[in-house]
Design an enzyme around this catalytic site. Structure first.
Site, PDB file in Angstrom:
ATOM      1  N   GLU A 202      10.958  14.981   2.516  1.00  0.00           N
ATOM      2  CA  GLU A 202      11.857  14.987   3.665  1.00  0.00           C
ATOM      3  C   GLU A 202      13.194  14.390   3.228  1.00  0.00           C
ATOM      4  O   GLU A 202      13.227  13.525   2.356  1.00  0.00           O
ATOM      5  CB  GLU A 202      11.215  14.122   4.752  1.00  0.00           C
ATOM      6  CG  GLU A 202      11.920  14.067   6.083  1.00  0.00           C
ATOM      7  CD  GLU A 202      11.152  13.185   7.065  1.00  0.00           C
ATOM      8  OE1 GLU A 202      10.472  13.752   7.950  1.00  0.00           O
ATOM      9  OE2 GLU A 202      11.195  11.945   6.920  1.00  0.00           O
ATOM     10  N   ARG A 293      -0.792   5.376  21.085  1.00  0.00           N
ATOM     11  CA  ARG A 293      -1.504   4.143  21.477  1.00  0.00           C
ATOM     12  C   ARG A 293      -0.539   3.262  22.254  1.00  0.00           C
ATOM     13  O   ARG A 293       0.664   3.542  22.285  1.00  0.00           O
ATOM     14  CB  ARG A 293      -1.964   3.402  20.222  1.00  0.00           C
ATOM     15  CG  ARG A 293      -0.781   2.876  19.407  1.00  0.00           C
ATOM     16  CD  ARG A 293      -1.172   2.078  18.199  1.00  0.00           C
ATOM     17  NE  ARG A 293      -0.028   1.507  17.517  1.00  0.00           N
ATOM     18  CZ  ARG A 293       0.722   2.141  16.630  1.00  0.00           C
ATOM     19  NH1 ARG A 293       0.434   3.378  16.312  1.00  0.00           N
ATOM     20  NH2 ARG A 293       1.772   1.575  16.059  1.00  0.00           N
TER      21      ARG A 293
HETATM   22  C1  MV4 Z   1      12.158   7.423   7.059  1.00  0.00           C
HETATM   23  C2  MV4 Z   1      13.269   6.575   6.775  1.00  0.00           C
HETATM   24  C3  MV4 Z   1      14.419   7.168   6.256  1.00  0.00           C
HETATM   25  N1  MV4 Z   1      14.472   8.515   6.046  1.00  0.00           N
HETATM   26  N2  MV4 Z   1      12.249   8.737   6.825  1.00  0.00           N
HETATM   27  C4  MV4 Z   1       8.999   4.021   8.054  1.00  0.00           C
HETATM   28  C5  MV4 Z   1       7.629   4.188   8.645  1.00  0.00           C
HETATM   29  C6  MV4 Z   1       7.733   5.314   9.590  1.00  0.00           C
HETATM   30  N3  MV4 Z   1       7.846   4.793  10.938  1.00  0.00           N
HETATM   31  C7  MV4 Z   1       8.932   6.071   9.207  1.00  0.00           C
HETATM   32  N4  MV4 Z   1       9.718   5.194   8.367  1.00  0.00           N
HETATM   33  C8  MV4 Z   1      10.892   5.614   7.838  1.00  0.00           C
HETATM   34  N5  MV4 Z   1      11.009   6.918   7.561  1.00  0.00           N
HETATM   35  C9  MV4 Z   1      13.382   9.268   6.335  1.00  0.00           C
HETATM   36  N6  MV4 Z   1      13.450  10.609   6.126  1.00  0.00           N
HETATM   37  C10 MV4 Z   1      13.137   5.187   7.050  1.00  0.00           C
HETATM   38  C11 MV4 Z   1      11.951   4.728   7.583  1.00  0.00           C
HETATM   39  C12 MV4 Z   1      11.867   3.319   7.891  1.00  0.00           C
HETATM   40  C13 MV4 Z   1      11.926   2.389   6.857  1.00  0.00           C
HETATM   41  C14 MV4 Z   1      11.986   2.829   5.550  1.00  0.00           C
HETATM   42  C15 MV4 Z   1      12.069   1.883   4.558  1.00  0.00           C
HETATM   43  C16 MV4 Z   1      12.074   0.523   4.869  1.00  0.00           C
HETATM   44  C17 MV4 Z   1      11.964   0.108   6.155  1.00  0.00           C
HETATM   45  C18 MV4 Z   1      11.874   1.031   7.173  1.00  0.00           C
HETATM   46  C19 MV4 Z   1      11.740   0.615   8.498  1.00  0.00           C
HETATM   47  C20 MV4 Z   1      11.669   1.556   9.500  1.00  0.00           C
HETATM   48  C21 MV4 Z   1      11.725   2.929   9.197  1.00  0.00           C
END
Ligand code: MV4
Length: 495
Positions: A202, A293
């Site tokens: 993605e 949930r």
């Molecule tokens: C992402 C993203 C950036 N780009 N997807 C983290 C778990 C799930 N809830 C989805 N998450 C993310 N997906 C794309 N395409 C950033 C997150 C993200 C995150 C990523 C790295 C470190 C901390 C984070 C905290 C929340 C969401």
């Protein structure tokens, strides 16, 4: 007469007590399950009756599906509330509960199963014209496939497990040369964690905000949202601070995102309480996943809307029509939740189980504490480290921050290290006050550098307080704490 005569709560800790409180208000008897490590836990004391479900390890107790259903029958419970974590999103458990003639207080097994596949969810929502990031629709099975797709959408990209969630197995890939080292571990992690090695690629958003919408939907198709929460302050995908509404929300953006959230719920034929998760970056938002949930942070939505989400869950599960229309719900004020974990934020958040020697929870205007601990309680190393949720409501975001600062200051937990000093530092940081919260907030802020000072002060404050409390000099204790606070403030303000 109530929705049910008796409900079994298949969980422990603060969320078990939270569900039992809603049941008690509705005149529903409650059945607690507990592991051998939890026999003296507060949720067992709170329930009308309790049954030992097995030994401490979750696999032998809170995940012991057969034993839980057996206790439900034995106790005469008609319904089971799963809380969050453990079996809350296990569609096999929900199916068994229903096959056994009991009511699962949560979404249908079918929608839970469909939403459990990130690829299936994205396909569904993309067809429903909900914004999703560019992704490899059929997953990727080889490095070449992954590289080919990534070259089309451009780096950086992120590899995710389709059966996963909460960031497990996620790998960020900044350039083609990193793909092989990222893909193979991701597939292995997906296989071992979820029993399904399917992964997809993605487009990666570098500094997004994590914004989610609370959904309520009855079994007749009535679906409303209860506005937004911002959950960007996380550490290794574990949320630490959440707030409602999001500080960056505008009426126009909220209109668009809430419409997408309701579309997601209706497309998935979702029922009961759920959360639609988006990433927001540069004015655009993208559907990520549905959390099928009740969430830890449901509390702040309850604070700003005045709606008891757990009671709504119970009514919906009993087949009732939603009594709320979208026009009936509105936002009042601002709420913040700080997760109090038995962890040492100065020592890489190492878990710090142990016995609670002193416990004094805050109170006063706009403060809510959901906790499962008490003086003398031993926090077990077998379960997650969340021991309490501290929530503050204010008529404005600044008032909510001021109240949270006060409540953190009042909160006394002695015997284990906690995340309270971290929350003290976050609530006093300028970035947080400006609402500049994104998913790398903790990593990029100075908070982790200055934390040892706060933690040190916190330790001193607690010891001073404990010493005075021991001699019963409560006033001296509070005034000593106030002095430390004033000195800290003076130091901080440079006066
Ligand atoms: C992402 C993203 C950036 N780009 N997807 C983290 C778990 C799930 N809830 C989805 N998450 C993310 N997906 C794309 N395409 C950033 C997150 C993200 C995150 C990523 C790295 C470190 C901390 C984070 C905290 C929340 C969401």
């Amino acid at each position: 007469m109530s929705y049910f005569d008796k409900v079994l709560i298949a969980n422990r800790g603060e969320i078990a007590i939270r569900v039992m409180r809603a049941c008690r208000e509705l005149g529903i008897e409650t059945v607690a399950i507990y592991s051998t490590a939890d026999k003296n836990a507060l949720h067992v004391k709170y329930a009308d009756e309790g049954f030992c479900v097995g030994e401490a390890p979750p696999a032998k107790s809170y995940l012991n599906i057969g034993r839980i259903v057996e206790i439900a029958h034995k106790s005469g419970a008609e319904a089971i509330h799963p809380g969050y974590g453990f079996l809350a999103e296990n569609h096999l458990f929900a199916e068994l509960v229903e096959r056994e003639g009991l009511v699962f207080i949560g979404p249908s097994p079918a929608s839970m199963r469909a939403l459990g596949s990130k690829l299936e969810s994205k396909r569904m929502m993309s067809r429903a014209r909900v914004p999703v990031l560019p992704y490899s629709e059929d997953g990727v099975k080889s490095v070449d496939e992954a590289r080919e797709f990534a070259s089309r959408i451009g780096y950086p990209v992120i590899i995710k497990a389709s059966a996963g969630g909460g960031g497990i197995g996620m790998q960020i890939v900044n350039e083609e040369g990193e793909m092989e080292r990222a893909l193979v571990p991701s597939m292995r992690m997906a296989e071992s964690a979820f029993g399904d090695a399917t992964v997809f690629v993605e487009k990666y958003l570098v500094r997004p905000r994590h914004i989610e919408f609370q959904i309520l939907a009855d079994r007749q198709g009535h679906t409303i949202h209860l506005f937004d929460r911002e959950c960007s302050i996380q550490r290794r995908h574990q949320k630490l601070v959440e707030e409602a509404p999001s500080p960056i929300m505008t009426p126009e953006l909220r209109g668009r995102m809430s419409e997408s959230a309701v579309t997601v719920a209706k497309t998935a034929r979702y029922t009961n309480a759920g959360t639609v998760e988006f990433l927001y970056s540069g004015g655009d938002y993208y559907f990520m996943e549905v959390n099928a949930r009740l969430q830890v942070e449901h509390t702040i939505t309850e604070f700003i809307t005045g709606i008891d989400i757990v009671k709504q869950q119970i009514a919906i599960a009993a087949g009732e029509d939603l009594q709320l229309e979208q026009a009936d719900v509105s936002i009042r004020g601002h709420a913040i939740e700080c997760r109090i974990n038995a962890e040492d934020p100065v020592n890489n958040f190492a878990a710090d189980p142990g016995k609670i020697l002193r416990y004094r929870s805050p109170g006063g205007p706009g403060i809510r504490i959901d906790s499962g601990i008490h003086v003398g309680y031993s926090i077990s190393p077998h379960y997650d480290s969340l021991i309490a949720k501290l929530c503050a409501w204010g008529s404005s975001r600044m008032e909510a921050i001021q109240r949270m600062r006060r409540a953190i200051y009042e909160y006394v937990i002695l015997g284990v290290k906690t995340t309270l000093p971290l929350h003290h530092a976050i609530m006093h940081s300028e970035e947080f006050a400006r609402g500049e919260t994104h998913t790398h907030f903790l990593k990029e802020s100075r908070i982790m550098e200055i934390l040892p000072r706060y933690a040190g002060e916190e330790e001193t404050r607690m010891k001073t307080l404990a010493a005075s409390l021991r001699q019963g000099k409560e006033i001296a204790a509070i005034s000593a704490a106030v002095n430390v606070y004033v000195r800290t403030q003076e130091k901080r303000s440079g006066s």
